[in-house]
Design a protein around this motif. Structure first.
Motif, PDB file in Angstrom:
ATOM      1  N   ALA A  90       3.022  22.507  10.132  1.00 43.74           N
ATOM      2  CA  ALA A  90       2.300  21.781   9.087  1.00 43.74           C
ATOM      3  C   ALA A  90       3.204  20.669   8.558  1.00 43.74           C
ATOM      4  CB  ALA A  90       1.894  22.713   7.964  1.00 43.74           C
ATOM      5  N   THR A  91       2.685  19.456   8.490  1.00 42.12           N
ATOM      6  CA  THR A  91       3.494  18.297   8.115  1.00 42.12           C
ATOM      7  C   THR A  91       2.827  17.527   6.979  1.00 42.12           C
ATOM      8  OG1 THR A  91       4.276  18.077  10.388  1.00 42.12           O
ATOM      9  CG2 THR A  91       4.596  16.200   8.955  1.00 42.12           C
ATOM     10  N   HIS A  92       3.616  17.203   5.958  1.00 43.31           N
ATOM     11  CA  HIS A  92       3.168  16.362   4.857  1.00 43.31           C
ATOM     12  C   HIS A  92       3.936  15.042   4.924  1.00 43.31           C
ATOM     13  CE1 HIS A  92       1.400  19.960   2.869  1.00 43.31           C
ATOM     14  NE2 HIS A  92       2.442  20.574   3.438  1.00 43.31           N
ATOM     15  N   THR A  93       3.222  13.935   4.858  1.00 44.82           N
ATOM     16  CA  THR A  93       3.850  12.613   4.946  1.00 44.82           C
ATOM     17  C   THR A  93       3.364  11.729   3.812  1.00 44.82           C
ATOM     18  OG1 THR A  93       3.976  12.761   7.363  1.00 44.82           O
ATOM     19  CG2 THR A  93       4.214  10.583   6.387  1.00 44.82           C
ATOM     20  N   VAL A  94       4.287  11.126   3.101  1.00 43.62           N
ATOM     21  CA  VAL A  94       3.961  10.096   2.100  1.00 43.62           C
ATOM     22  C   VAL A  94       4.626   8.798   2.557  1.00 43.62           C
ATOM     23  CG1 VAL A  94       3.663  11.682   0.176  1.00 43.62           C
ATOM     24  CG2 VAL A  94       5.926  10.779   0.662  1.00 43.62           C
ATOM     25  N   PHE A  95       3.973   7.688   2.308  1.00 41.44           N
ATOM     26  CA  PHE A  95       4.510   6.423   2.799  1.00 41.44           C
ATOM     27  C   PHE A  95       4.136   5.269   1.877  1.00 41.44           C
ATOM     28  CE2 PHE A  95       0.332   6.916   4.743  1.00 41.44           C
ATOM     29  CZ  PHE A  95      -0.252   5.664   4.558  1.00 41.44           C
ATOM     30  N   ALA A  96       4.915   4.206   1.994  1.00 44.53           N
ATOM     31  CA  ALA A  96       4.640   2.934   1.332  1.00 44.53           C
ATOM     32  C   ALA A  96       4.816   1.841   2.373  1.00 44.53           C
ATOM     33  CB  ALA A  96       5.577   2.718   0.151  1.00 44.53           C
ATOM     34  N   GLY A 114       0.812  -1.206   0.000  1.00 43.84           N
ATOM     35  CA  GLY A 114       0.000   0.000   0.000  1.00 43.84           C
ATOM     36  C   GLY A 114       0.844   1.253   0.000  1.00 43.84           C
ATOM     37  N   ALA A 115       0.175   2.369  -0.211  1.00 45.30           N
ATOM     38  CA  ALA A 115       0.825   3.673  -0.195  1.00 45.30           C
ATOM     39  C   ALA A 115      -0.208   4.710   0.221  1.00 45.30           C
ATOM     40  CB  ALA A 115       1.417   4.015  -1.558  1.00 45.30           C
ATOM     41  N   GLY A 116       0.267   5.856   0.741  1.00 44.08           N
ATOM     42  CA  GLY A 116      -0.681   6.858   1.179  1.00 44.08           C
ATOM     43  C   GLY A 116      -0.054   8.212   1.432  1.00 44.08           C
ATOM     44  N   PHE A 158       8.287   9.344   4.267  1.00 40.25           N
ATOM     45  CA  PHE A 158       9.035  10.579   4.057  1.00 40.25           C
ATOM     46  C   PHE A 158       8.183  11.744   4.544  1.00 40.25           C
ATOM     47  CE2 PHE A 158      10.956   7.687   1.059  1.00 40.25           C
ATOM     48  CZ  PHE A 158      12.316   8.016   1.098  1.00 40.25           C
ATOM     49  N   THR A 159       8.800  12.680   5.259  1.00 40.80           N
ATOM     50  CA  THR A 159       8.059  13.771   5.868  1.00 40.80           C
ATOM     51  C   THR A 159       8.690  15.115   5.517  1.00 40.80           C
ATOM     52  OG1 THR A 159       7.389  12.380   7.727  1.00 40.80           O
ATOM     53  CG2 THR A 159       7.240  14.755   8.047  1.00 40.80           C
ATOM     54  N   ALA A 160       7.834  16.082   5.178  1.00 41.20           N
ATOM     55  CA  ALA A 160       8.246  17.470   4.973  1.00 41.20           C
ATOM     56  C   ALA A 160       7.442  18.346   5.929  1.00 41.20           C
ATOM     57  CB  ALA A 160       8.009  17.904   3.532  1.00 41.20           C
ATOM     58  N   SER A 161       8.105  19.317   6.570  1.00 33.09           N
ATOM     59  CA  SER A 161       7.447  20.135   7.588  1.00 33.09           C
ATOM     60  C   SER A 161       7.709  21.614   7.365  1.00 33.09           C
ATOM     61  CB  SER A 161       7.929  19.736   8.990  1.00 33.09           C
ATOM     62  OG  SER A 161       7.681  18.375   9.258  1.00 33.09           O
ATOM     63  N   GLU A 162       6.753  22.427   7.818  1.00 29.26           N
ATOM     64  CA  GLU A 162       6.865  23.879   7.785  1.00 29.26           C
ATOM     65  C   GLU A 162       6.554  24.415   9.177  1.00 29.26           C
ATOM     66  OE1 GLU A 162       3.928  24.854   4.953  1.00 29.26           O
ATOM     67  OE2 GLU A 162       4.948  23.893   3.264  1.00 29.26           O
ATOM     68  N   TYR A 163       7.425  25.283   9.679  1.00 30.99           N
ATOM     69  CA  TYR A 163       7.274  25.843  11.014  1.00 30.99           C
ATOM     70  C   TYR A 163       7.163  27.371  10.917  1.00 30.99           C
ATOM     71  CZ  TYR A 163       9.340  21.309  12.201  1.00 30.99           C
ATOM     72  OH  TYR A 163       9.611  19.971  12.297  1.00 30.99           O
ATOM     73  N   ASP A 164       6.151  27.931  11.549  1.00 29.95           N
ATOM     74  CA  ASP A 164       5.980  29.382  11.618  1.00 29.95           C
ATOM     75  C   ASP A 164       5.588  29.745  13.044  1.00 29.95           C
ATOM     76  OD1 ASP A 164       6.115  30.396   8.708  1.00 29.95           O
ATOM     77  OD2 ASP A 164       4.722  28.710   8.588  1.00 29.95           O
ATOM     78  N   GLY A 165       6.099  30.887  13.509  1.00 28.32           N
ATOM     79  CA  GLY A 165       5.755  31.281  14.865  1.00 28.32           C
ATOM     80  C   GLY A 165       6.223  32.674  15.208  1.00 28.32           C
ATOM     81  N   SER A 166       5.888  33.080  16.396  1.00 28.07           N
ATOM     82  CA  SER A 166       6.320  34.375  16.913  1.00 28.07           C
ATOM     83  C   SER A 166       6.415  34.281  18.428  1.00 28.07           C
ATOM     84  CB  SER A 166       5.334  35.477  16.515  1.00 28.07           C
ATOM     85  OG  SER A 166       4.051  35.246  17.089  1.00 28.07           O
ATOM     86  N   TRP A 167       7.230  35.147  19.025  1.00 24.23           N
ATOM     87  CA  TRP A 167       7.371  35.181  20.473  1.00 24.23           C
ATOM     88  C   TRP A 167       7.595  36.624  20.915  1.00 24.23           C
ATOM     89  CZ3 TRP A 167      11.797  37.441  22.163  1.00 24.23           C
ATOM     90  CH2 TRP A 167      12.893  37.446  21.319  1.00 24.23           C
ATOM     91  N   SER A 168       7.306  36.875  22.164  1.00 27.87           N
ATOM     92  CA  SER A 168       7.543  38.212  22.716  1.00 27.87           C
ATOM     93  C   SER A 168       7.563  38.130  24.232  1.00 27.87           C
ATOM     94  CB  SER A 168       6.451  39.188  22.268  1.00 27.87           C
ATOM     95  OG  SER A 168       5.223  38.905  22.914  1.00 27.87           O
ATOM     96  N   TYR A 169       8.221  39.094  24.836  1.00 25.99           N
ATOM     97  CA  TYR A 169       8.108  39.308  26.269  1.00 25.99           C
ATOM     98  C   TYR A 169       8.166  40.810  26.516  1.00 25.99           C
ATOM     99  CZ  TYR A 169      13.243  39.790  26.236  1.00 25.99           C
ATOM    100  OH  TYR A 169      14.528  40.181  25.976  1.00 25.99           O
ATOM    101  N   SER A 170       7.430  41.259  27.485  1.00 25.12           N
ATOM    102  CA  SER A 170       7.371  42.687  27.783  1.00 25.12           C
ATOM    103  C   SER A 170       7.288  42.891  29.289  1.00 25.12           C
ATOM    104  CB  SER A 170       6.169  43.344  27.101  1.00 25.12           C
ATOM    105  OG  SER A 170       4.950  42.809  27.601  1.00 25.12           O
ATOM    106  N   THR A 171       7.824  44.025  29.724  1.00 28.21           N
ATOM    107  CA  THR A 171       7.796  44.386  31.138  1.00 28.21           C
ATOM    108  C   THR A 171       7.293  45.820  31.266  1.00 28.21           C
ATOM    109  OG1 THR A 171       9.708  42.957  31.565  1.00 28.21           O
ATOM    110  CG2 THR A 171       9.164  44.606  33.241  1.00 28.21           C
TER     111      THR A 171
END
Length: 220
Positions: free
Chosen positions: A113-119, A70-72, A140-153
């Motif tokens: 976000a992750t994309h995975t193809v397999f057999a 199989g594959a997917g 096989f996996t391909a990933s995308e990472y996006d983000g932000s951070w902050s700190y305030s006083t």
């Protein structure tokens, strides 16, 4: 574990030893977007869906198991938000020695976000109501990472730039960056009239990660 809703369906075996499966799972809205723990606020959103096809190379007989290939493809998206805010008052002598009120806040938002193809290849054998199975999967996996951070006083309601900062980040990796992810898996299916119970266990030979699941399905 967290509240989620999922659906899966599989159709096949009508004319050819072939079937196709569709599946998906998502978190339930308005359940995980406002969790609070003391001064922390947490939000989690998760969605995944995919499809796979299988073909029986050998239908098996009284003694030998059924062999299928199989594959997917699977897509997953996770969004996590963390925010912490705390107020306090001190007489530590800062700014003339008077009483000082302060607020310290920080946040981290991240989307993966992750994309995975397999057999895969699988062997199974039906024994009365039991169907044990074992197999091997290459993913096989391909990933995308996006983000932000902050700190305030803030001190006396005035933000201090030397004690505050923020930034955004983004990165990704391709199918070739991560390489092949080999897995061995196995389990047991139990058929009970209109119900089916499945116990699954898999092991990733590169990351040494083990996962398992128990599924109760209603069959039409």
């Amino acid at each position: 574990p967290y509240p989620s809703a999922g659906i899966s369906a599989r159709l096949g075996g009508i004319f050819l030893p072939f079937d196709i499966g569709l599946y998906g799972i998502t978190t339930i809205g308005n359940v995980l977007d406002s969790m609070e723990f003391d001064d922390a606020r947490v939000s989690i959103d998760y969605t995944t869906f995919g499809a796979d096809v299988r073909y029986a190379l050998y239908e098996g007989n009284l003694f030998l198991p059924k062999i299928s290939v199989g594959a997917g493809y699977m897509y997953s998206r996770q969004e996590m938000k963390f925010k912490i805010s705390q107020d306090f008052t001190t007489n530590a002598g800062y700014e003339g020695g008077s009483s000082v009120s302060a607020n310290v806040a920080t946040h981290l938002d991240m989307t993966v976000a992750t994309h995975t193809v397999f057999a895969q290849v699988q062997a199974s054998k039906k024994l009365f109501i039991f169907t044990p199975f074992i197999g091997f999967k290459a993913a096989f996996t391909a990933s995308e990472y996006d983000g932000s951070w902050s700190y305030s006083t803030k001190i006396n309601e005035t933000e201090k730039s030397e004690l505050s900062d923020s930034d955004k980040f983004s990165c990704s990796n391709s199918f070739f960056d991560t390489g092949i992810q080999p897995q061995v898996f196995g389990g047991l299916g139990i058929d009970l009239a209109f119900f089916q119970i499945a116990v699954n266990l898999s092991y990733n030979m590169r990351s040494y990660y083990t996962s398992g699941s128990v599924l109760l399905a209603f069959k039409l």
